[in-house]
Motif scaffolding. Structure first.
Motif, PDB file in Angstrom:
ATOM      1  N   ALA A 163       0.653   7.517   1.652  1.00  0.00           N
ATOM      2  CA  ALA A 163       1.926   6.789   1.680  1.00  0.00           C
ATOM      3  C   ALA A 163       2.520   6.818   3.080  1.00  0.00           C
ATOM      4  CB  ALA A 163       2.902   7.380   0.666  1.00  0.00           C
ATOM      5  N   ARG A 164       2.466   7.968   3.723  1.00  0.00           N
ATOM      6  CA  ARG A 164       2.992   8.068   5.098  1.00  0.00           C
ATOM      7  C   ARG A 164       2.207   7.185   6.063  1.00  0.00           C
ATOM      8  NH1 ARG A 164       4.445  14.335   4.967  1.00  0.00           N
ATOM      9  NH2 ARG A 164       6.648  14.055   4.484  1.00  0.00           N
ATOM     10  N   ALA A 165       0.899   7.087   5.859  1.00  0.00           N
ATOM     11  CA  ALA A 165       0.064   6.278   6.750  1.00  0.00           C
ATOM     12  C   ALA A 165       0.443   4.805   6.704  1.00  0.00           C
ATOM     13  CB  ALA A 165      -1.414   6.449   6.386  1.00  0.00           C
ATOM     14  N   PHE A 166       0.908   4.330   5.556  1.00  0.00           N
ATOM     15  CA  PHE A 166       1.231   2.917   5.408  1.00  0.00           C
ATOM     16  C   PHE A 166       2.727   2.621   5.464  1.00  0.00           C
ATOM     17  CE2 PHE A 166      -2.942   3.303   3.331  1.00  0.00           C
ATOM     18  CZ  PHE A 166      -3.645   2.432   4.135  1.00  0.00           C
ATOM     19  N   ASP A 167       3.548   3.652   5.433  1.00  0.00           N
ATOM     20  CA  ASP A 167       5.002   3.456   5.407  1.00  0.00           C
ATOM     21  C   ASP A 167       5.505   2.918   6.739  1.00  0.00           C
ATOM     22  OD1 ASP A 167       7.638   3.578   4.411  1.00  0.00           O
ATOM     23  OD2 ASP A 167       7.925   5.514   5.413  1.00  0.00           O
ATOM     24  N   ASP A 168       6.466   2.006   6.641  1.00  0.00           N
ATOM     25  CA  ASP A 168       7.078   1.425   7.835  1.00  0.00           C
ATOM     26  C   ASP A 168       8.405   2.099   8.183  1.00  0.00           C
ATOM     27  OD1 ASP A 168       8.678   0.559   5.794  1.00  0.00           O
ATOM     28  OD2 ASP A 168       8.367  -1.576   6.147  1.00  0.00           O
ATOM     29  N   GLY A 169       8.685   3.210   7.532  1.00  0.00           N
ATOM     30  CA  GLY A 169       9.924   3.935   7.778  1.00  0.00           C
ATOM     31  C   GLY A 169      10.943   3.789   6.663  1.00  0.00           C
ATOM     32  N   GLN A 170      10.730   2.834   5.764  1.00  0.00           N
ATOM     33  CA  GLN A 170      11.677   2.603   4.677  1.00  0.00           C
ATOM     34  C   GLN A 170      11.659   3.726   3.642  1.00  0.00           C
ATOM     35  OE1 GLN A 170      11.149  -1.193   2.811  1.00  0.00           O
ATOM     36  NE2 GLN A 170      11.254  -2.312   4.745  1.00  0.00           N
ATOM     37  N   ARG A 171      10.583   4.462   3.560  1.00  0.00           N
ATOM     38  CA  ARG A 171      10.426   5.482   2.530  1.00  0.00           C
ATOM     39  C   ARG A 171      10.496   6.900   3.101  1.00  0.00           C
ATOM     40  NH1 ARG A 171       7.432   1.471   2.777  1.00  0.00           N
ATOM     41  NH2 ARG A 171       7.315  -0.062   1.122  1.00  0.00           N
ATOM     42  N   THR A 172      10.941   7.026   4.337  1.00  0.00           N
ATOM     43  CA  THR A 172      10.931   8.316   5.018  1.00  0.00           C
ATOM     44  C   THR A 172      11.686   9.382   4.242  1.00  0.00           C
ATOM     45  OG1 THR A 172      10.718   7.230   7.151  1.00  0.00           O
ATOM     46  CG2 THR A 172      11.500   9.497   7.169  1.00  0.00           C
ATOM     47  N   ARG A 173      12.886   9.068   3.786  1.00  0.00           N
ATOM     48  CA  ARG A 173      13.683  10.066   3.056  1.00  0.00           C
ATOM     49  C   ARG A 173      12.970  10.493   1.771  1.00  0.00           C
ATOM     50  NH1 ARG A 173      18.842  11.151   3.562  1.00  0.00           N
ATOM     51  NH2 ARG A 173      19.358  10.698   1.393  1.00  0.00           N
ATOM     52  N   LEU A 174      12.380   9.546   1.087  1.00  0.00           N
ATOM     53  CA  LEU A 174      11.624   9.870  -0.129  1.00  0.00           C
ATOM     54  C   LEU A 174      10.427  10.756   0.202  1.00  0.00           C
ATOM     55  CD1 LEU A 174      10.868   9.501  -3.143  1.00  0.00           C
ATOM     56  CD2 LEU A 174       9.633   7.455  -2.443  1.00  0.00           C
ATOM     57  N   LEU A 175       9.672  10.370   1.214  1.00  0.00           N
ATOM     58  CA  LEU A 175       8.458  11.093   1.567  1.00  0.00           C
ATOM     59  C   LEU A 175       8.761  12.472   2.150  1.00  0.00           C
ATOM     60  CD1 LEU A 175       6.376   8.134   3.018  1.00  0.00           C
ATOM     61  CD2 LEU A 175       6.243   9.150   0.731  1.00  0.00           C
ATOM     62  N   ASP A 176       9.945  12.625   2.713  1.00  0.00           N
ATOM     63  CA  ASP A 176      10.360  13.935   3.236  1.00  0.00           C
ATOM     64  C   ASP A 176      11.021  14.795   2.164  1.00  0.00           C
ATOM     65  OD1 ASP A 176       9.355  13.278   5.712  1.00  0.00           O
ATOM     66  OD2 ASP A 176      11.300  12.776   6.576  1.00  0.00           O
ATOM     67  N   GLY A 177      11.125  14.247   0.940  1.00  0.00           N
ATOM     68  CA  GLY A 177      11.692  15.011  -0.164  1.00  0.00           C
ATOM     69  C   GLY A 177      13.203  15.090  -0.141  1.00  0.00           C
ATOM     70  N   LEU A 178      13.861  14.124   0.495  1.00  0.00           N
ATOM     71  CA  LEU A 178      15.311  14.162   0.632  1.00  0.00           C
ATOM     72  C   LEU A 178      16.049  13.339  -0.407  1.00  0.00           C
ATOM     73  CD1 LEU A 178      15.521  13.901   4.513  1.00  0.00           C
ATOM     74  CD2 LEU A 178      15.655  15.953   3.103  1.00  0.00           C
ATOM     75  N   VAL A 179      15.319  12.702  -1.306  1.00  0.00           N
ATOM     76  CA  VAL A 179      15.949  11.913  -2.363  1.00  0.00           C
ATOM     77  C   VAL A 179      15.327  12.291  -3.698  1.00  0.00           C
ATOM     78  CG1 VAL A 179      16.516   9.947  -0.896  1.00  0.00           C
ATOM     79  CG2 VAL A 179      14.345   9.978  -2.075  1.00  0.00           C
ATOM     80  N   THR A 180      16.031  11.967  -4.747  1.00  0.00           N
ATOM     81  CA  THR A 180      15.538  12.203  -6.100  1.00  0.00           C
ATOM     82  C   THR A 180      15.057  10.882  -6.663  1.00  0.00           C
ATOM     83  OG1 THR A 180      17.147  13.958  -6.388  1.00  0.00           O
ATOM     84  CG2 THR A 180      16.156  13.063  -8.390  1.00  0.00           C
TER      85      THR A 180
ATOM     86  N   LEU B 274       0.834  -1.208   0.000  1.00  0.00           N
ATOM     87  CA  LEU B 274       0.000   0.000   0.000  1.00  0.00           C
ATOM     88  C   LEU B 274       0.868   1.258   0.000  1.00  0.00           C
ATOM     89  CD1 LEU B 274      -2.949  -1.074   2.270  1.00  0.00           C
ATOM     90  CD2 LEU B 274      -3.167   0.096   0.077  1.00  0.00           C
ATOM     91  N   ALA B 275       1.924   1.257   0.777  1.00  0.00           N
ATOM     92  CA  ALA B 275       2.821   2.418   0.783  1.00  0.00           C
ATOM     93  C   ALA B 275       3.416   2.625  -0.602  1.00  0.00           C
ATOM     94  CB  ALA B 275       3.923   2.228   1.822  1.00  0.00           C
ATOM     95  N   ASP B 276       3.869   1.545  -1.240  1.00  0.00           N
ATOM     96  CA  ASP B 276       4.438   1.651  -2.582  1.00  0.00           C
ATOM     97  C   ASP B 276       3.412   2.154  -3.590  1.00  0.00           C
ATOM     98  OD1 ASP B 276       6.912   0.777  -1.707  1.00  0.00           O
ATOM     99  OD2 ASP B 276       6.598  -1.295  -2.354  1.00  0.00           O
ATOM    100  N   TYR B 277       2.190   1.677  -3.474  1.00  0.00           N
ATOM    101  CA  TYR B 277       1.124   2.114  -4.368  1.00  0.00           C
ATOM    102  C   TYR B 277       0.943   3.632  -4.267  1.00  0.00           C
ATOM    103  CZ  TYR B 277      -3.477   2.946  -6.316  1.00  0.00           C
ATOM    104  OH  TYR B 277      -4.519   3.459  -7.054  1.00  0.00           O
ATOM    105  N   PHE B 278       0.856   4.132  -3.037  1.00  0.00           N
ATOM    106  CA  PHE B 278       0.613   5.558  -2.869  1.00  0.00           C
ATOM    107  C   PHE B 278       1.839   6.405  -3.194  1.00  0.00           C
ATOM    108  CE2 PHE B 278      -3.064   3.953  -0.454  1.00  0.00           C
ATOM    109  CZ  PHE B 278      -4.044   4.610  -1.180  1.00  0.00           C
ATOM    110  N   VAL B 279       3.028   5.865  -3.024  1.00  0.00           N
ATOM    111  CA  VAL B 279       4.225   6.577  -3.472  1.00  0.00           C
ATOM    112  C   VAL B 279       4.174   6.736  -4.995  1.00  0.00           C
ATOM    113  CG1 VAL B 279       6.731   6.367  -3.799  1.00  0.00           C
ATOM    114  CG2 VAL B 279       5.736   6.019  -1.531  1.00  0.00           C
ATOM    115  N   ALA B 280       3.812   5.674  -5.695  1.00  0.00           N
ATOM    116  CA  ALA B 280       3.715   5.748  -7.156  1.00  0.00           C
ATOM    117  C   ALA B 280       2.663   6.761  -7.589  1.00  0.00           C
ATOM    118  CB  ALA B 280       3.397   4.372  -7.744  1.00  0.00           C
ATOM    119  N   ARG B 281       1.505   6.788  -6.902  1.00  0.00           N
ATOM    120  CA  ARG B 281       0.476   7.765  -7.240  1.00  0.00           C
ATOM    121  C   ARG B 281       0.975   9.180  -6.938  1.00  0.00           C
ATOM    122  NH1 ARG B 281      -0.360   3.465  -8.430  1.00  0.00           N
ATOM    123  NH2 ARG B 281       0.613   4.413 -10.216  1.00  0.00           N
ATOM    124  N   MET B 282       1.721   9.339  -5.842  1.00  0.00           N
ATOM    125  CA  MET B 282       2.266  10.643  -5.486  1.00  0.00           C
ATOM    126  C   MET B 282       3.219  11.140  -6.574  1.00  0.00           C
ATOM    127  SD  MET B 282       4.781  11.605  -2.306  1.00  0.00           S
ATOM    128  CE  MET B 282       6.174  10.777  -3.095  1.00  0.00           C
TER     129      MET B 282
END
Length: 172
Positions: free
Chosen positions: A146-163, A119-127
């Motif tokens: 995406a944040r609601a379902f993320d287990d912490g693995q995508r934090t940097r992406l969701l915080d805008g710290l990666v490209t 679910l986190a991956d799905y919403f990251v892709a939609r984002m």
């Protein structure tokens, strides 16, 4: 465990084994739903690539129509636009059905990490898609999901710290 004396010395161990077996059965059901969702997401990606091809063809026909104004160019353009709309609808339906299966998988096995991750991956892709399209409201909504379902693995992406490099079909 029904039928055993409450003072049975192995009751606690048996109850634990039953609970583990029930959890494993729920996770197996969830995995089957995740497999369905993954196939729908593969289909949606394929439809997105096909839509990209149609978008290019529509742009070419529009240019022909502007340049030559031929009636046959208008007919061809309308046919391509109809196919384009159909592909878009089919992709939307595949995405909607996929997210439904993902939510069902999580409902069946709420502690199943692969369901939350999917679910986190799905919403990251939609984002990422919404961001590429310039749709700020949709981007923010998908980010929240995406944040609601993320287990912490995508934090940097969701915080805008990666490209992130988007698939070619997202870069219209």
């Amino acid at each position: 465990v029904r039928g055993l004396d409450s003072g049975h010395p192995d009751l606690v161990a048996l109850e634990r084994r039953v609970a583990d077996a029930q959890r494993a059965a729920r996770e197996a059901q969830a995995d089957a739903l995740l497999a369905r969702a993954r196939q729908l997401l593969v289909d949606a990606e394929r439809l997105g690539r096909e839509r990209e091809t149609l978008d290019a063809a529509v742009r070419e026909r529009e240019a022909e129509l502007i340049e030559h104004g031929a009636p046959e160019a208008r007919v061809a353009l309308r046919a391509l636009e109809a196919r384009q709309a159909d592909e878009g609808q089919r992709r939307s339906q595949a995405l909607a059905e996929a997210v439904g299966w993902l939510h069902r998988a999580l409902a069946i096995a709420p502690e199943h990490a692969p369901a939350r991750s999917a679910l986190a991956d799905y919403f990251v892709a939609r984002m990422l898609e919404a961001e590429a399209d310039g749709d700020q409201a949709e981007t923010e909504a998908a980010l929240a999901q995406a944040r609601a379902f993320d287990d912490g693995q995508r934090t940097r992406l969701l915080d805008g710290l990666v490209t992130v490099e988007l698939p070619r079909w997202c870069q219209l």
